[in-house]
Each structure stands twice: as structure tokens, then as C-alpha cells.
Design a protein around this motif. Structure first.
Motif, mmCIF file in Angstrom:
data_model
loop_
_atom_site.group_PDB
_atom_site.id
_atom_site.type_symbol
_atom_site.label_atom_id
_atom_site.label_comp_id
_atom_site.label_asym_id
_atom_site.label_seq_id
_atom_site.Cartn_x
_atom_site.Cartn_y
_atom_site.Cartn_z
ATOM 1 N N GLU A 131 0.868 -1.135 0.091
ATOM 2 C CA GLU A 131 0.229 0.100 0.061
ATOM 3 C C GLU A 131 0.899 1.289 0.126
ATOM 4 O O GLU A 131 1.823 1.449 0.895
ATOM 5 C CB GLU A 131 -0.953 0.099 1.232
ATOM 6 N N LEU A 132 0.473 2.192 -0.830
ATOM 7 C CA LEU A 132 1.419 3.425 -0.972
ATOM 8 C C LEU A 132 0.303 4.538 -0.432
ATOM 9 O O LEU A 132 -0.707 4.684 -1.019
ATOM 10 C CB LEU A 132 1.719 3.665 -2.473
ATOM 11 N N PHE A 133 0.875 5.506 0.602
ATOM 12 C CA PHE A 133 0.056 6.486 1.262
ATOM 13 C C PHE A 133 0.950 7.744 0.802
ATOM 14 O O PHE A 133 1.973 7.901 0.984
ATOM 15 C CB PHE A 133 0.155 6.431 2.689
ATOM 16 N N GLN A 134 0.165 9.043 0.510
ATOM 17 C CA GLN A 134 0.788 10.321 0.330
ATOM 18 C C GLN A 134 0.070 11.336 1.062
ATOM 19 O O GLN A 134 -0.755 10.960 1.861
ATOM 20 C CB GLN A 134 0.721 10.617 -1.290
ATOM 21 N N SER A 135 0.922 12.112 1.277
ATOM 22 C CA SER A 135 0.686 13.249 2.352
ATOM 23 C C SER A 135 1.216 14.805 1.713
ATOM 24 O O SER A 135 1.936 14.901 0.709
ATOM 25 C CB SER A 135 1.058 12.998 3.688
ATOM 26 N N TYR A 136 0.640 15.740 2.284
ATOM 27 C CA TYR A 136 0.841 17.102 1.687
ATOM 28 C C TYR A 136 1.215 17.961 2.963
ATOM 29 O O TYR A 136 0.436 17.890 4.056
ATOM 30 C CB TYR A 136 -0.081 17.921 1.089
ATOM 31 N N GLY A 137 2.427 18.829 3.139
ATOM 32 C CA GLY A 137 2.489 19.402 4.235
ATOM 33 C C GLY A 137 3.632 20.495 3.806
ATOM 34 O O GLY A 137 4.232 20.629 2.731
ATOM 35 N N ILE A 145 -0.385 18.231 6.688
ATOM 36 C CA ILE A 145 -1.713 18.519 6.984
ATOM 37 C C ILE A 145 -3.017 17.875 6.267
ATOM 38 O O ILE A 145 -4.176 18.049 6.627
ATOM 39 C CB ILE A 145 -2.102 20.209 6.838
ATOM 40 N N PHE A 146 -2.396 17.253 4.956
ATOM 41 C CA PHE A 146 -3.414 16.458 4.342
ATOM 42 C C PHE A 146 -2.707 15.046 4.400
ATOM 43 O O PHE A 146 -1.522 15.073 3.993
ATOM 44 C CB PHE A 146 -3.670 16.929 3.030
ATOM 45 N N ARG A 147 -3.524 13.841 4.454
ATOM 46 C CA ARG A 147 -2.904 12.552 4.073
ATOM 47 C C ARG A 147 -3.844 11.635 4.029
ATOM 48 O O ARG A 147 -4.935 11.547 4.581
ATOM 49 C CB ARG A 147 -1.638 12.317 5.419
ATOM 50 N N SER A 148 -3.572 10.445 3.203
ATOM 51 C CA SER A 148 -4.243 9.223 3.061
ATOM 52 C C SER A 148 -4.193 8.442 4.461
ATOM 53 O O SER A 148 -2.878 8.083 4.636
ATOM 54 C CB SER A 148 -3.923 8.441 1.841
ATOM 55 N N THR A 149 -5.404 7.886 5.000
ATOM 56 C CA THR A 149 -5.254 7.294 6.270
ATOM 57 C C THR A 149 -5.604 6.120 6.037
ATOM 58 O O THR A 149 -5.791 5.189 7.079
ATOM 59 C CB THR A 149 -5.937 8.107 7.671
ATOM 60 N N GLU A 152 -8.308 2.114 1.608
ATOM 61 C CA GLU A 152 -9.153 2.934 0.428
ATOM 62 C C GLU A 152 -8.930 4.187 0.039
ATOM 63 O O GLU A 152 -8.691 4.496 -1.115
ATOM 64 C CB GLU A 152 -10.483 3.047 1.138
ATOM 65 N N GLU A 153 -8.396 5.064 0.954
ATOM 66 C CA GLU A 153 -7.943 6.435 0.472
ATOM 67 C C GLU A 153 -6.636 6.256 -0.277
ATOM 68 O O GLU A 153 -6.522 7.173 -1.272
ATOM 69 C CB GLU A 153 -7.736 7.329 1.756
ATOM 70 N N SER A 154 -5.880 5.252 -0.054
ATOM 71 C CA SER A 154 -4.512 5.159 -0.959
ATOM 72 C C SER A 154 -4.597 4.973 -2.191
ATOM 73 O O SER A 154 -3.853 5.203 -3.104
ATOM 74 C CB SER A 154 -3.669 4.198 -0.106
ATOM 75 N N LEU A 155 -6.009 4.429 -2.447
ATOM 76 C CA LEU A 155 -6.338 3.925 -3.860
ATOM 77 C C LEU A 155 -6.384 5.202 -4.976
ATOM 78 O O LEU A 155 -6.755 5.094 -6.146
ATOM 79 C CB LEU A 155 -7.326 3.000 -4.292
ATOM 80 N N ARG A 156 -6.772 6.373 -4.375
ATOM 81 C CA ARG A 156 -7.070 7.692 -5.076
ATOM 82 C C ARG A 156 -5.641 8.388 -5.741
ATOM 83 O O ARG A 156 -5.103 9.267 -4.963
ATOM 84 C CB ARG A 156 -7.686 8.840 -4.144
#
Length: 319
Positions: A131-137, A145-149, A152-156
């Protein structure tokens, strides 16, 4: 006869004599669009980091994570605080090496991540169960301050997740106190009522996912149109004969600015016309590459951000 009593002296520490707004750390911005600035982070900011990672269900076995990011960067500080908060096991790399990282990941139960739709697609094709998760800050927001948690969200793909940590764009306990010794930059970034201007061009879809388009300061102004370099860079990097690429503005007497591609090519089989034609087939006419400069490498910060200002200066001297 008089006697002298030996007295003991104690220093009493009053925990309430210190404010959460006291300075806890000074982290320096990458300087990709201008001079490097020192963001003053407070104890309140660090406390907010732990809030953003609190979980309802405590893991029986703490996570094992690898940090290959530099610790002088805000993401290094952010994840150190996060790992202490969640009692994680941390594996630290002295110097990033892909082969070494893969060996350690395979034997330590570490999860790893990547960015970019094309890179994600290629990675998922080879490792479908990861699973790959991304974030923004930003440095100025003490980290993400934004991230996939969730899985299901990691698929976006392409999104950096949803708003987190009681934040509203962008104001709250994660926002820095200001820039150290730079009142002008502080006033330009933080407005009177506490809002932080990120200068990032983005959009949020109907389900609350944030998508970063580009930095407003880095948009190329072509005949009144705004061209985001990041969009063109992703397309260039998808070409099999291009190792790396960056897009910067090139002065033009008629258009004002035109997009110029700085390209690290894999072999001599690709030329300027082929690069421009490759992009022209995929974008609107005003976004087309008008100049190509073949370079040996793309200057980047330790965290991997393109130093466009350095490329602009080099291009001005070379071309």
C-alpha cells in the motif's frame, strides 16, 4: 555559642511558567522559489503533531518504519515526534541507497511509499500487495496537514489525502509562529487573523481529497495563460528515453514566458524536436514546450525538490 545552620538550596521548576508558544525548533525551508527562511515551530506545534497521529485502536505490535529523509528537514522532525508518540520501531539510513533499502525492507517488515501516478502504477504492477500512502505539508505547518489514512484512500492516485488534525486551510495548532529574523516574510505568509498562505495551486474534489497542481510562484505566464511546470514534468518523465526533467520559464518578447524543458536523456537517440513533439501531442497549445536544454543532472534539494531558481540562473548563463 552561636551555631551556623547549613542550608540547602533548591531550584523549583514551574511548568506553568513556560508557554506552548515558546520556540521548540527552527526548521529551514527548502529555498526552491526564493531565499531560505527559518520557520519557528513552537511546543504547541509539536503537540499538534502527536494529535494528528492518535489512533483509536492501539496496535499489539508497534509499527516498524524506515526513515531515509534528512533529519534537518521538517519531515524528519515530524516523523521522529510521530514515532515517539506511537512507540514505533525506527530504522534510520545514514545515506539513501535503493538496493540497501530493499534488503532492509524485506527483512524488517517496513512499509514504503512513492509518488506520481505513473510511478505508482509501475510500482503496483510489480508489488500489488504493498500500500502506498501520500501526504502534503510544509515546513511552515510542522509537517503533513493532508494525508491518506486508509487503504481505500490510498487508491486515490494523485491525491495527497484528506484534511487532518483539526486544521482548516491553513490555520490551527500546526502553523508556525513565523520566520526567524524575517518580519517581512512572516507578514507576507501569515495574515493578521492567523491564516497561512501556502502559495500552492490545488483543488479539493467532492469527497474531500486534495490534489496539488503546482506552486503559484512557479507558474509560467504564457500570453496570459498559466502553465504548471509539474504537469509537463510528469509527462516528460514518462518518456522511456528521459531519465529526469524539469520545466522552467524562458523569456520571450511576444509571449512573456514560454515553457523550456531541462532534460536528462537516457541516450543520444532523442533530440529537441522529439521532446517537443512528445509533449505537443498531450497538452493544449499554450502548454507546449518551446525550448529544450539537455543537461547532465537536475539540481535538487536533499528532500528531492527541484531547484528551479538554480536552473533559471544556469540557463541564463548558458543559453
Amino acid at each position: 555559642m552561636a551555631t551556623r545552620t547549613k542550608q540547602k538550596h533548591f531550584t523549583v521548576f514551574d511548568r506553568w511558567s513556560h508557554s506552548q508558544l515558546d520556540t521548540a525548533a527552527v526548521m529551514y525551508s527548502s529555498g526552491t522559489t526564493g531565499p531560505v527562511k527559518g520557520a519557528v515551530l513552537t511546543h504547541r506545534n509539536l503537540i499538534a503533531i502527536t494529535w494528528s497521529y492518535q489512533v483509536d485502536n492501539v496496535r499489539e505490535i508497534p509499527s516498524v518504519v524506515m526513515y531515509s529523509v534528512p533529519f534537518f528537514h521538517v519531515i524528519g522532525l515530524f516523523y521522529c515526534v510521530k514515532s515517539v508518540s506511537l512507540s514505533e520501531t525506527v530504522v534510520v539510513m545514514k545515506r539513501f541507497d535503493v538496493e540497501k533499502m530493499c534488503r532492509v525492507v524485506g527483512g524488517s517488515g517496513i512499509g514504503w511509499c512513492s509518488i506520481g501516478k505513473d510511478m505508482i502504477a509501475a510500482f503496483k504492477a510489480k508489488f500489488p500487495d504493498v500500500e502506498l500512502f501520500q501526504s502534503y505539508g510544509m515546513t511552515e505547518t510542522s509537517g503533513a496537514i493532508f494525508r491518506s489514512t486508509s487503504p481505500e484512500e490510498s487508491l486515490r492516485w494523485g491525491s495527497v489525502g484528506k484534511l487532518i488534525a483539526r486544521e482548516l486551510w491553513i490555520r490551527g495548532p500546526l502553523v508556525m509562529k513565523g520566520y526567524i529574523g524575517n518580519a517581512q516574510a512572516t507578514s507576507e505568509t501569515l495574515v493578521d487573523d492567523g491564516w497561512l498562505r501556502t502559495d500552492d495551486l490545488c483543488y479539493i474534489d467532492d469527497e474531500g481529497f486534495l490534489f496539488i497542481v503546482d506552486r503559484l510562484k512557479e507558474l509560467i505566464k504564457y500570453k496570459g495563460y498559466q502553465v504548471p511546470p509539474a504537469e509537463l514534468e510528469q509527462l516528460l518523465q514518462s518518456h522511456p528515453e528521459i531519465v529526469d526533467a524539469a520545466v522552467i520559464p524562458y523569456p520571450d518578447g511576444e509571449a512573456g514566458e514560454v515553457p523550456m524543458a531541462c532534460v536528462v536523456k537516457r541516450s543520444s537517440r532523442i533530440d529537441e524536436a522529439q521532446v517537443m513533439d512528445f509533449i505537443a501531442k498531450q497538452v493544449a497549445p499554450y502548454k507546449r514546450i518551446r525550448h529544450v536544454w539537455f543537461v547532465s543532472s537536475i539540481p535538487k534539494t536533499a528532500s528531492g525538490k527541484i531547484l528551479r531558481k538554480d536552473l533559471r540562473m544556469a540557463a541564463a548563463l548558458q543559453l
